[in-house]
Design a protein around this motif. Sequence first.
Motif, PDB file in Angstrom:
ATOM      1  N   MET A  13      39.660  41.798  47.977  1.00 10.63           N
ATOM      2  CA  MET A  13      40.380  41.731  49.227  1.00 10.63           C
ATOM      3  C   MET A  13      40.050  40.474  49.998  1.00 10.63           C
ATOM      4  SD  MET A  13      42.575  44.094  49.270  1.00 10.63           S
ATOM      5  CE  MET A  13      42.576  43.748  47.225  1.00 10.63           C
ATOM      6  N   LEU A  16      41.857  37.678  48.464  1.00  9.05           N
ATOM      7  CA  LEU A  16      43.242  37.746  49.031  1.00  9.05           C
ATOM      8  C   LEU A  16      43.569  37.315  50.437  1.00  9.05           C
ATOM      9  CD1 LEU A  16      44.477  41.002  47.427  1.00  9.05           C
ATOM     10  CD2 LEU A  16      45.424  38.813  46.802  1.00  9.05           C
ATOM     11  N   SER A  17      42.745  37.682  51.272  1.00  9.21           N
ATOM     12  CA  SER A  17      42.720  37.276  52.465  1.00  9.21           C
ATOM     13  C   SER A  17      42.639  35.925  52.710  1.00  9.21           C
ATOM     14  CB  SER A  17      41.775  37.997  53.495  1.00  9.21           C
ATOM     15  OG  SER A  17      40.354  37.556  53.225  1.00  9.21           O
ATOM     16  N   ALA A  22      46.919  36.427  43.348  1.00  6.82           N
ATOM     17  CA  ALA A  22      46.176  37.926  42.740  1.00  6.82           C
ATOM     18  C   ALA A  22      45.874  37.389  41.262  1.00  6.82           C
ATOM     19  CB  ALA A  22      47.331  38.869  42.898  1.00  6.82           C
ATOM     20  N   TYR A  37      47.110  43.885  42.388  1.00  2.00           N
ATOM     21  CA  TYR A  37      48.345  44.088  43.214  1.00  2.00           C
ATOM     22  C   TYR A  37      48.187  45.565  43.576  1.00  2.00           C
ATOM     23  CZ  TYR A  37      50.190  39.992  40.856  1.00  2.00           C
ATOM     24  OH  TYR A  37      50.425  38.697  40.169  1.00  2.00           O
ATOM     25  N   TRP A  39      45.682  47.050  44.546  1.00  4.77           N
ATOM     26  CA  TRP A  39      44.596  47.287  45.688  1.00  4.77           C
ATOM     27  C   TRP A  39      45.237  46.572  47.042  1.00  4.77           C
ATOM     28  CZ3 TRP A  39      39.616  45.292  42.696  1.00  4.77           C
ATOM     29  CH2 TRP A  39      39.021  46.390  42.088  1.00  4.77           C
ATOM     30  N   ARG A  40      45.770  45.777  46.736  1.00  3.86           N
ATOM     31  CA  ARG A  40      46.647  44.732  47.915  1.00  3.86           C
ATOM     32  C   ARG A  40      47.619  46.023  48.525  1.00  3.86           C
ATOM     33  NH1 ARG A  40      49.779  39.558  46.393  1.00  3.86           N
ATOM     34  NH2 ARG A  40      50.995  41.051  45.342  1.00  3.86           N
ATOM     35  N   ARG A  41      48.443  46.367  47.754  1.00  2.00           N
ATOM     36  CA  ARG A  41      49.400  47.266  48.213  1.00  2.00           C
ATOM     37  C   ARG A  41      48.865  48.265  48.821  1.00  2.00           C
ATOM     38  NH1 ARG A  41      51.364  48.527  43.485  1.00  2.00           N
ATOM     39  NH2 ARG A  41      50.538  50.534  43.197  1.00  2.00           N
ATOM     40  N   ARG A  43      45.829  48.667  50.642  1.00  2.00           N
ATOM     41  CA  ARG A  43      44.674  48.365  51.364  1.00  2.00           C
ATOM     42  C   ARG A  43      44.988  48.772  52.685  1.00  2.00           C
ATOM     43  NH1 ARG A  43      44.374  41.828  51.932  1.00  2.00           N
ATOM     44  NH2 ARG A  43      46.656  41.689  52.176  1.00  2.00           N
TER      45      ARG A  43
END
Length: 88
Positions: A13, A16-17, A22, A37, A39-41, A43
Amino acid sequence: MSPHHPELRDLAMDLLSQGRPAREIAQRLRISPQTVYRWRRTRIPRPEAAQTRGRIAELEREILMHRRTIEALKDAMPPKGATRSFLK
């Protein structure tokens, strides 16, 4: 429960930030891109998620109360038109 360590997810995360793609993160951390993907969706900060669950429970209780009120009113006051057919 995820088979991955929570710190691995936190690292993903963070990356990603920072704007990392990804696929690059997945390759670097040796996990599938689908995991990144997902985890991003999903979070949501944990305190915020708990707050959201509490609000949902509160709204569900409120809906139940309104449904019970509607049922009680139906018994006390028949729907419009029901009295007309009764008088005929």
